[in-house]
Design a protein around this motif. Structure first.
Motif, PDB file in Angstrom:
ATOM      1  N   PHE A 188       0.830  -1.205   0.000  1.00  0.00           N
ATOM      2  CA  PHE A 188       0.000   0.000   0.000  1.00  0.00           C
ATOM      3  C   PHE A 188       0.866   1.257   0.000  1.00  0.00           C
ATOM      4  N   MET A 189       1.960   1.217   0.766  1.00  0.00           N
ATOM      5  CA  MET A 189       2.854   2.380   0.852  1.00  0.00           C
ATOM      6  C   MET A 189       3.534   2.652  -0.488  1.00  0.00           C
ATOM      7  N   CYS A 238       2.206   2.026  -3.434  1.00  0.00           N
ATOM      8  CA  CYS A 238       1.165   2.662  -4.276  1.00  0.00           C
ATOM      9  C   CYS A 238       0.989   4.127  -3.901  1.00  0.00           C
ATOM     10  N   ILE A 239       0.905   4.404  -2.595  1.00  0.00           N
ATOM     11  CA  ILE A 239       0.693   5.780  -2.125  1.00  0.00           C
ATOM     12  C   ILE A 239       1.867   6.668  -2.497  1.00  0.00           C
ATOM     13  N   GLU A 240       3.088   6.171  -2.265  1.00  0.00           N
ATOM     14  CA  GLU A 240       4.290   6.965  -2.571  1.00  0.00           C
ATOM     15  C   GLU A 240       4.424   7.202  -4.075  1.00  0.00           C
ATOM     16  N   SER A 287       1.827   9.886  -5.010  1.00  0.00           N
ATOM     17  CA  SER A 287       2.253  11.205  -4.508  1.00  0.00           C
ATOM     18  C   SER A 287       3.436  11.750  -5.302  1.00  0.00           C
TER      19      SER A 287
END
Length: 223
Positions: free
Chosen positions: A140-141, A143-145, A148
Motif C-alpha cells: 500500500f505504501m 502505491c501511495i508513494e 504522490s
C-alpha cells in the motif's frame, strides 16, 4: 467579456495574444544591470540571490550544489517577476495560467525522475517504502508513494496558478462593485483593496519561494 473568468483569458483584450509578452519584459530590464554601476536595487537583489544560494545549498547538499543553485535562483526570479508584474493594472498575469506553471514544473520533475531512476535506481526504490513500515503495509505504501510522486508537478503548477488567480479574482470582484457604492463604503472599499494588494504582494513573493524550494527538495531526493 462573457463571464468573470474570461478576464484571465490571454486572448480577451484587443483580440490579440500579446499578453504573453509580459513574461519576456524582464529581459529588457535585467540586461542593463550588467553594464551600469550597481545601484541600491542591484545591491539588494545581489543580497537576495546570495541568501537564496545559501538556502538552496543547505537543502541540496554541499556536494551536489555546484552550479545547481543557479537553476532554482533563476526559477525564483522569473516567477517573482511575473507575479509582481501581474499586480499592475491591465497587465496579463502569466503565472496564473497552467500553461506557464506546468511548463516550469513538469520538465524539472521529469528530469529529476529520469536522472534518479537511471543513476540511483536502488535509492529511488528505497524512497517508495518509508523507514519503519510494517511488512503488511508495504504494498500500500508503494502505491501511495508512487501516486504522490506522480502528482508532484501538478501540485506545484496548481498551487502557483490557484494562488495567483484567487487574489486577482477577489480584487476584480470588489473593484466591480465600486461604481454602485456610496462615498462612505467606497472609502472602505479602497482601504480593503490596498490591504488586498499588500497581501497579493506577499503571496507573489511567498509562492515563488515555495515553488523554488519544493523543486530543490525534489531534486535533493534523487541524489
Amino acid at each position: 467579456m462573457t463571464n468573470l473568468f474570461s478576464s484571465f483569458d490571454p486572448s480577451t483584450s484587443f483580440n490579440l495574444s500579446l499578453n504573453w509578452m509580459s513574461t519576456f519584459l524582464g529581459l529588457l530590464i535585467i540586461a542593463p544591470i550588467f553594464w551600469v554601476i550597481p545601484s541600491r536595487f542591484n545591491l539588494i537583489w545581489s543580497k537576495i540571490i546570495i541568501t537564496l544560494h545559501k538556502e538552496f545549498k543547505t537543502l541540496i547538499g554541499p556536494v551536489n550544489s555546484h552550479g545547481s543553485t543557479l537553476i532554482f535562483i533563476s526559477l525564483f526570479s522569473i516567477i517573482i517577476f511575473n507575479n509582481f508584474l501581474g499586480l499592475f493594472p491591465y497587465i496579463f498575469t502569466s503565472s496564473s495560467h497552467m500553461t506557464l506553471t506546468l511548463t516550469l514544473a513538469l520538465p524539472l520533475w521529469l528530469s529529476f525522475m529520469i536522472f534518479g531512476w537511471i543513476n540511483n535506481t536502488i535509492h529511488m526504490f528505497a524512497h517508495l517504502v518509508p523507514q519503519g513500515t510494517p511488512p503488511i503495509l508495504m504494498p500500500f505504501m508503494v502505491c501511495i508513494e508512487t501516486i504522490s510522486n506522480i502528482i508532484r508537478p501538478g501540485t506545484l503548477a496548481i498551487r502557483l496558478s490557484a494562488n495567483m488567480i484567487a487574489g486577482h479574482l477577489l480584487m476584480t470582484l470588489l473593484g466591480n462593485t465600486g461604481s454602485s457604492l456610496s462615498i462612505l463604503f467606497l472609502n472602505f472599499l479602497i482601504i480593503t483593496q490596498i490591504l488586498l494588494l499588500t497581501l497579493e504582494s506577499a503571496v507573489a513573493m511567498i509562492q515563488s519561494y515555495v515553488f523554488a524550494i519544493l523543486s530543490s527538495l525534489y531534486s535533493s531526493e534523487v541524489n
